[in-house]
Design a protein around this motif. Structure first.
Motif, PDB file in Angstrom:
ATOM      1  N   CYS A 127       0.860  -1.176   0.000  1.00 54.83           N
ATOM      2  CA  CYS A 127       0.000   0.000   0.000  1.00 54.83           C
ATOM      3  C   CYS A 127       0.900   1.231   0.000  1.00 54.83           C
ATOM      4  O   CYS A 127       1.743   1.382   0.892  1.00 54.83           O
ATOM      5  CB  CYS A 127      -0.888  -0.025   1.239  1.00 54.83           C
ATOM      6  SG  CYS A 127      -1.738   1.533   1.526  1.00 54.83           S
ATOM      7  N   CYS A 177      -5.942  -1.741   0.483  1.00 58.07           N
ATOM      8  CA  CYS A 177      -5.164  -2.048   1.677  1.00 58.07           C
ATOM      9  C   CYS A 177      -6.118  -2.368   2.829  1.00 58.07           C
ATOM     10  O   CYS A 177      -7.039  -1.600   3.100  1.00 58.07           O
ATOM     11  CB  CYS A 177      -4.303  -0.844   2.031  1.00 58.07           C
ATOM     12  SG  CYS A 177      -3.515  -0.973   3.646  1.00 58.07           S
ATOM     13  N   ASN A 206       2.099  -0.570   4.145  1.00 61.32           N
ATOM     14  CA  ASN A 206       1.728  -1.934   4.512  1.00 61.32           C
ATOM     15  C   ASN A 206       2.089  -2.891   3.360  1.00 61.32           C
ATOM     16  O   ASN A 206       1.841  -2.578   2.208  1.00 61.32           O
ATOM     17  CB  ASN A 206       0.216  -1.956   4.785  1.00 61.32           C
ATOM     18  CG  ASN A 206      -0.251  -3.270   5.383  1.00 61.32           C
ATOM     19  OD1 ASN A 206       0.525  -4.002   5.987  1.00 61.32           O
ATOM     20  ND2 ASN A 206      -1.538  -3.546   5.222  1.00 61.32           N
ATOM     21  N   ALA A 237      -5.529  -2.235   5.897  1.00 58.91           N
ATOM     22  CA  ALA A 237      -5.306  -1.334   7.031  1.00 58.91           C
ATOM     23  C   ALA A 237      -5.932   0.038   6.819  1.00 58.91           C
ATOM     24  O   ALA A 237      -6.626   0.558   7.690  1.00 58.91           O
ATOM     25  CB  ALA A 237      -3.811  -1.198   7.302  1.00 58.91           C
ATOM     26  N   CYS A 238      -5.705   0.624   5.638  1.00 65.14           N
ATOM     27  CA  CYS A 238      -6.189   1.997   5.442  1.00 65.14           C
ATOM     28  C   CYS A 238      -7.067   2.156   4.207  1.00 65.14           C
ATOM     29  O   CYS A 238      -7.486   3.253   3.880  1.00 65.14           O
ATOM     30  CB  CYS A 238      -5.000   2.959   5.370  1.00 65.14           C
ATOM     31  SG  CYS A 238      -4.112   2.858   3.802  1.00 65.14           S
ATOM     32  N   GLY A 278      -6.213   2.088   1.251  1.00 64.65           N
ATOM     33  CA  GLY A 278      -5.497   2.824   0.202  1.00 64.65           C
ATOM     34  C   GLY A 278      -5.307   1.950  -1.027  1.00 64.65           C
ATOM     35  O   GLY A 278      -5.526   0.744  -0.967  1.00 64.65           O
ATOM     36  N   CYS A 281       0.344   3.890   3.261  1.00 68.85           N
ATOM     37  CA  CYS A 281       0.776   3.535   4.610  1.00 68.85           C
ATOM     38  C   CYS A 281       1.955   2.581   4.654  1.00 68.85           C
ATOM     39  O   CYS A 281       2.475   2.270   5.719  1.00 68.85           O
ATOM     40  CB  CYS A 281      -0.402   2.993   5.438  1.00 68.85           C
ATOM     41  SG  CYS A 281      -0.831   1.280   5.075  1.00 68.85           S
TER      42      CYS A 281
HETATM   43 ZN    ZN Z   1      -2.554   1.163   3.694  1.00 67.63          ZN
END
Ligand code: ZN
Length: 117
Positions: free
Chosen positions: A74, A90, A79, A92-93, A95, A77
């Protein structure tokens, strides 16, 4: 069935490489690195390789297929993870992701017996 096209390309490339060797040389094995995003079916590719190589100096060579896992990253971030299915966001975010690994289509190694042993 893009495996047939791929097999034809591989056999042509191996034949080209074989041109640098003695006429009696034969191909023992061919190793391909294939990313999972290529959606290549190994069994289908092995079958096509056998069909395409028949009657060429490549006939009888063992085809080794190394499947490469899909690695994603990503950008926002940083990741990084290995995808088990098609993911384009992503976790996590949410993205946008970029593909680090998984699009490979490489002729990694050709093992040749030059008949001198
Ligand atoms: Zn991310």
């Amino acid at each position: 069935m893009h495996e047939m096209t791929l097999a034809a390309d591989v056999v042509a490339e191996v034949e080209r490489c074989l041109g640098d060797f003695e006429p009696g040389a034969s191909v023992v094995s061919v190793t391909l690195q294939v990313g999972r995003l290529r959606a290549v079916v190994p069994d289908a590719l092995a079958f096509c390789f056998e069909v395409v190589s028949k009657g060429t100096p490549v006939e009888g060579a063992r085809l080794v297929i190394e499947q490469m896992a899909v690695r994603l990253r990503c950008a926002p971030c940083g990741n990084e993870w290995t995808a088990t299915e098609a993911e384009f966001m992503c976790p996590a975010c949410e993205g946008p992701v970029e593909v680090l690994q998984g699009k490979e289509l490489l002729l990694r190694a050709i093992e040749i017996d030059d008949g001198t042993e």
